[in-house]
Design a protein around this motif. Structure first.
Motif, short mmCIF file in Angstrom:
data_model
loop_
_atom_site.label_atom_id
_atom_site.label_comp_id
_atom_site.label_asym_id
_atom_site.label_seq_id
_atom_site.Cartn_x
_atom_site.Cartn_y
_atom_site.Cartn_z
N ALA A 6 2.07 6.05 17.19
CA ALA A 6 2.87 4.61 16.71
C ALA A 6 2.51 4.25 15.14
CB ALA A 6 2.28 2.79 17.10
N LEU A 7 1.28 5.01 14.57
CA LEU A 7 1.19 4.86 12.98
C LEU A 7 1.91 6.03 13.11
CD1 LEU A 7 -2.70 5.53 12.70
CD2 LEU A 7 -1.13 3.94 11.87
N TYR A 8 2.85 7.38 13.10
CA TYR A 8 3.63 7.65 12.92
C TYR A 8 5.42 7.10 13.15
CZ TYR A 8 7.03 11.98 12.84
OH TYR A 8 8.14 12.57 12.04
N GLY A 9 5.21 6.66 14.01
CA GLY A 9 6.82 5.71 13.63
C GLY A 9 7.15 4.61 13.09
N LEU A 10 5.76 4.20 12.20
CA LEU A 10 6.19 3.84 11.88
C LEU A 10 5.39 3.68 9.65
CD1 LEU A 10 5.27 0.00 10.78
CD2 LEU A 10 2.50 1.01 10.87
N LEU A 69 -5.29 4.82 5.08
CA LEU A 69 -5.50 4.34 6.67
C LEU A 69 -6.71 4.83 6.73
CD1 LEU A 69 -4.80 1.85 7.96
CD2 LEU A 69 -3.34 3.32 8.30
N ILE A 70 -7.44 4.00 7.85
CA ILE A 70 -8.16 4.99 9.24
C ILE A 70 -8.27 3.38 10.00
CG2 ILE A 70 -9.96 4.62 10.23
CD1 ILE A 70 -11.77 5.31 7.48
N PHE A 71 -7.07 3.95 10.61
CA PHE A 71 -6.54 3.35 11.87
C PHE A 71 -7.98 3.34 13.55
CE2 PHE A 71 -4.03 2.06 16.50
CZ PHE A 71 -3.92 0.99 16.08
N SER A 72 -8.17 2.56 13.98
CA SER A 72 -9.09 2.48 15.53
C SER A 72 -9.46 1.60 15.94
CB SER A 72 -10.77 2.93 15.27
OG SER A 72 -11.92 2.81 16.47
N THR A 120 0.75 11.91 6.52
CA THR A 120 -0.14 12.95 7.53
C THR A 120 -1.11 12.76 8.37
OG1 THR A 120 0.02 14.84 5.59
CG2 THR A 120 -1.42 15.38 6.89
N GLY A 121 -0.58 12.59 8.82
CA GLY A 121 -1.09 11.92 10.17
C GLY A 121 -2.59 12.62 10.55
N LYS A 169 0.49 -1.53 -0.31
CA LYS A 169 0.00 0.22 -0.32
C LYS A 169 1.11 1.13 0.07
CE LYS A 169 -4.16 -2.26 1.29
NZ LYS A 169 -5.10 -2.46 -0.80
N GLN A 170 0.62 2.16 -0.77
CA GLN A 170 0.72 3.60 -0.61
C GLN A 170 -0.12 4.61 0.57
OE1 GLN A 170 3.97 4.37 -2.02
NE2 GLN A 170 4.24 2.56 -2.76
N ILE A 171 0.67 4.56 1.58
CA ILE A 171 -0.33 5.24 2.28
C ILE A 171 0.56 7.13 3.01
CG2 ILE A 171 -0.68 5.44 4.96
CD1 ILE A 171 -1.68 3.17 3.59
N GLN A 172 -0.34 7.64 2.28
CA GLN A 172 0.18 8.94 2.01
C GLN A 172 -0.95 9.60 3.34
OE1 GLN A 172 -1.43 10.78 -2.50
NE2 GLN A 172 0.24 9.26 -2.92
N CYS A 173 -1.79 9.47 3.91
CA CYS A 173 -2.30 10.33 4.26
C CYS A 173 -3.19 9.38 5.49
CB CYS A 173 -3.37 11.14 3.77
SG CYS A 173 -4.81 12.01 4.85
N TRP A 174 -3.53 8.78 6.87
CA TRP A 174 -3.66 8.46 7.60
C TRP A 174 -5.11 9.27 8.71
CZ3 TRP A 174 -3.05 9.49 12.72
CH2 TRP A 174 -1.42 9.38 12.54
N LEU A 175 -6.19 7.86 9.23
CA LEU A 175 -6.63 8.98 10.13
C LEU A 175 -7.15 7.54 11.10
CD1 LEU A 175 -9.05 10.50 11.30
CD2 LEU A 175 -10.53 9.51 10.32
N ASP A 176 -5.94 8.43 12.87
CA ASP A 176 -6.45 7.21 14.15
C ASP A 176 -7.75 7.79 14.57
OD1 ASP A 176 -6.21 6.06 16.33
OD2 ASP A 176 -4.67 7.02 16.80
N LEU A 177 -8.84 7.00 14.27
CA LEU A 177 -10.34 7.38 14.74
C LEU A 177 -10.51 6.78 15.70
CD1 LEU A 177 -12.95 7.89 13.52
CD2 LEU A 177 -13.27 5.94 12.94
N GLY A 178 -11.06 8.20 16.60
CA GLY A 178 -11.19 7.37 18.43
C GLY A 178 -9.59 7.63 18.48
N SER A 179 -9.20 8.31 18.64
CA SER A 179 -7.44 8.34 18.62
C SER A 179 -7.70 8.91 20.37
CB SER A 179 -6.51 9.71 18.27
OG SER A 179 -7.69 11.05 18.36
#
Length: 267
Positions: free
Chosen positions: A65-69, A114-117, A74-75, A47-57
């Protein structure tokens, strides 16, 4: 952001818990790590992840953790609780911190990959609407990875309360079957969906209830008792729960669902 009375109660509960949350959130950190590094990371290679969302952060553990990975992406961190966002923002991780509701995301369509929750979506009343909103804001090929709590969580506490009265003292959660049906009925492709029980042990009931309060995860259901609980009822609850004691302490089970869904590329 206009919230229903129940969601205002949930947001206020987690805002009050912001400063104490990380001190007792060992399970929450462990679940987030498993979702990100064991369940999700192997699927991100293609996957080419250009922007992610931490939903219910929450306090931002997942965002950091997402920033480190994914340091080049853009987060965005989004949470219902203003107190959680204010606590998390100075700690970094995400570029944007947004107050919002998972059922009505204040984001443009097709804005992230990417949406991570992790352990947040169980508080949403309309899960199919959550899936529809996630599908809307993801780009084709985008991924929704989430963990959530299922029915059976804290069943020991629930069964002990039932020996005391018939009121709602423990949060109710959706069943695994409900999650399976909602995911299957959505427009997503289901890549992974697995239930894993986690059992923790406490020296006494007070340690468990103190932890739940500091997590903001104490009873937020409609029908919960109002006001203080009398001494006699607390003593009856303690006696009932003590009947479940093992050599490791008082057990408390958390039924954790791990899921990864993909928005299919256009054919």
């Amino acid at each position: 952001m206009s919230l229903s009375p129940d969601k205002r109660h949930i947001a206020a509960s987690f805002s009050r818990a912001a400063a104490s949350y990380d001190q007792v959130a060992e399970l929450q950190r462990s679940v987030a790590q498993q979702l990100l590094f064991d369940t999700l990371e192997p699927l991100l290679a293609a996957k080419q992840i250009q922007c992610w969302l931490d939903l219910g952060s929450g306090t931002g553990y997942g965002s950091r953790a997402l920033y480190g990975l994914l340091p080049q992406a853009t987060g965005m961190a989004l949470d219902l609780s203003e107190g959680m966002l204010k606590y998390a923002q100075p700690l970094g991780g995400a570029e944007y911190f947004i107050g919002g509701d998972a059922e009505h995301l204040p984001l443009q369509a097709g804005c992230c990959d990417l949406i991570f929750s992790s352990l947040a979506l169980q508080w949403c009343g309309n899960f199919p609407q959550v899936l529809a909103e996630a599908y809307r804001v993801l780009r084709p090929g985008g991924v929704l990875a989430f963990s959530s709590l299922c029915a059976g969580t804290l069943h020991e506490l629930q069964s002990s309360w039932r020996q005391v009265d018939a009121l709602v003292h423990v949060n109710r959660f959706r069943t695994l079957t409900e999650y399976q049906r909602s995911c299957a009925d959505s427009d997503f492709k289901v890549l992974h969906l697995e239930l894993e029980p986690r059992r923790l042990y406490y020296p006494d009931l007070r340690h468990l209830t103190h932890e739940l309060k500091n997590l903001g995860a104490h009873n937020v259901n409609p029908g919960r008792p109002e006001g203080l609980t009398g001494r006699a009822r607390i003593q009856a609850l303690v006696a009932a729960y003590e009947g479940l004691r093992t050599s490791q302490g008082l057990p408390a089970c958390w039924e954790v669902l791990y899921a990864v869904l993909e928005k299919s590329e256009p054919s």
